[in-house]
Design an enzyme around this catalytic site. Structure first.
Site, PDB file in Angstrom:
ATOM      1  N   GLY A  52      34.983  34.083  50.224  1.00  0.00           N
ATOM      2  CA  GLY A  52      35.574  34.180  48.684  1.00  0.00           C
ATOM      3  C   GLY A  52      34.504  34.820  47.892  1.00  0.00           C
ATOM      4  CB  CYS A  53      34.339  33.891  44.266  1.00  0.00           C
ATOM      5  SG  CYS A  53      32.851  34.146  42.867  1.00  0.00           S
ATOM      6  CG  PHE A  54      29.073  37.097  45.639  1.00  0.00           C
ATOM      7  CD1 PHE A  54      29.466  36.972  44.317  1.00  0.00           C
ATOM      8  CD2 PHE A  54      28.939  38.203  46.412  1.00  0.00           C
ATOM      9  CE1 PHE A  54      29.366  37.991  43.644  1.00  0.00           C
ATOM     10  CE2 PHE A  54      28.982  39.503  45.194  1.00  0.00           C
ATOM     11  CZ  PHE A  54      29.248  39.482  44.150  1.00  0.00           C
ATOM     12  CD1 TRP A  55      29.003  35.159  41.378  1.00  0.00           C
ATOM     13  CD2 TRP A  55      30.870  34.307  39.984  1.00  0.00           C
ATOM     14  NE1 TRP A  55      29.291  36.154  40.494  1.00  0.00           N
ATOM     15  CE2 TRP A  55      30.254  35.822  39.688  1.00  0.00           C
ATOM     16  CE3 TRP A  55      31.535  33.939  39.186  1.00  0.00           C
ATOM     17  CZ2 TRP A  55      30.837  36.409  38.476  1.00  0.00           C
ATOM     18  CZ3 TRP A  55      32.217  34.444  38.201  1.00  0.00           C
ATOM     19  CH2 TRP A  55      31.803  35.810  37.801  1.00  0.00           C
ATOM     20  CG  HIS A  56      32.622  28.687  46.394  1.00  0.00           C
ATOM     21  ND1 HIS A  56      32.656  27.464  45.894  1.00  0.00           N
ATOM     22  CD2 HIS A  56      32.765  28.601  47.556  1.00  0.00           C
ATOM     23  CE1 HIS A  56      33.035  26.505  47.070  1.00  0.00           C
ATOM     24  NE2 HIS A  56      33.158  27.411  47.980  1.00  0.00           N
TER      25      HIS A  56
END
Length: 212
Positions: free
Chosen positions: A45-49
């Site tokens: 999913g989101c690479f920030w997470h």
């Protein structure tokens, strides 16, 4: 009335998330290479997470946000978001293999997402948000597949695990503004209401060795 109720609910959720984030220390990555350094690449999913998930673990030096699994060289965020390049948002994890094993990283990868969601994670939808584990050799491939089998046999999920298992061909770092995004933008609405709650859930449930 329904709109007023929705506003109140969102306000409560935002307040709770902000309260959580005040007590949460985000661990930044380090740039100096380690003696026993190895590299692993995951998309969830989101690479920030994903960045803060792996950087929270003892033995991980850094998790760099980027793109992998596509067919276009040197992609940028805008092109990846269209789904036309075939890339997934991923993190390249740099770790000390004497302090944390590849198997533990794989376990953390599965524990910090829903591997049964196809081409999405939560409200993030698109092939760039697919669940994918990249391997560099046969041993890593076997470890990933063994964990998929263990989770499947345990019947933890009611649906089939759809995580892709792929050889890593190329990794392209994402733009600078994506790196350490949660650390630098803790006030962001997505960070407050999605990234941090998801991370807190992972940290509570995963039996790993955390830095803080």
């Amino acid at each position: 009335m329904k709109n007023i109720f929705l506003i109140i609910v969102l306000a409560i959720l935002s307040s709770c998330a902000q309260s959580q984030s005040k007590n949460l220390k985000i661990t930044a990555g380090k740039k100096i290479k380690m003696a026993n350094e190895a590299v692993a690449t995951f998309g969830e999913g989101c690479f920030w997470h994903a960045e803060i998930v792996f950087q929270s673990l003892v033995g991980v030096r850094d998790a760099v946000s980027g793109y992998a699994g596509g067919s276009v060289a040197n992609p940028d965020y805008e092109s990846v978001c269209t789904g036309s390049t075939g890339h997934a948002e991923v993190v390249q994890v740099y770790y000390d293999s004497t302090k944390i094993s590849y198997q533990t990283l794989v376990k953390a990868f599965f524990a910090s997402q829903d591997p049964t969601e196809l081409n999405m994670q939560g409200n993030d939808m698109g092939t760039q948000y697919r669940t994918v584990a990249f391997y560099k050799n046969e041993s890593e491939k076997q470890i990933i597949n063994a964990e998929i089998k263990r989770l499947t046999d345990s019947k933890k999920y009611s649906k089939k695990i759809v995580t892709q298992v792929m050889p890593l061909k190329n990794f392209y770092p994402a733009e600078d503004y994506h790196q350490e995004y949660i650390l630098h933008h803790p006030e962001n609405g997505y960070v407050q209401n999605v990234s941090i709650p998801d991370f807190m859930k992972f940290k509570k449930e995963f039996k790993g060795n955390f830095k803080n």
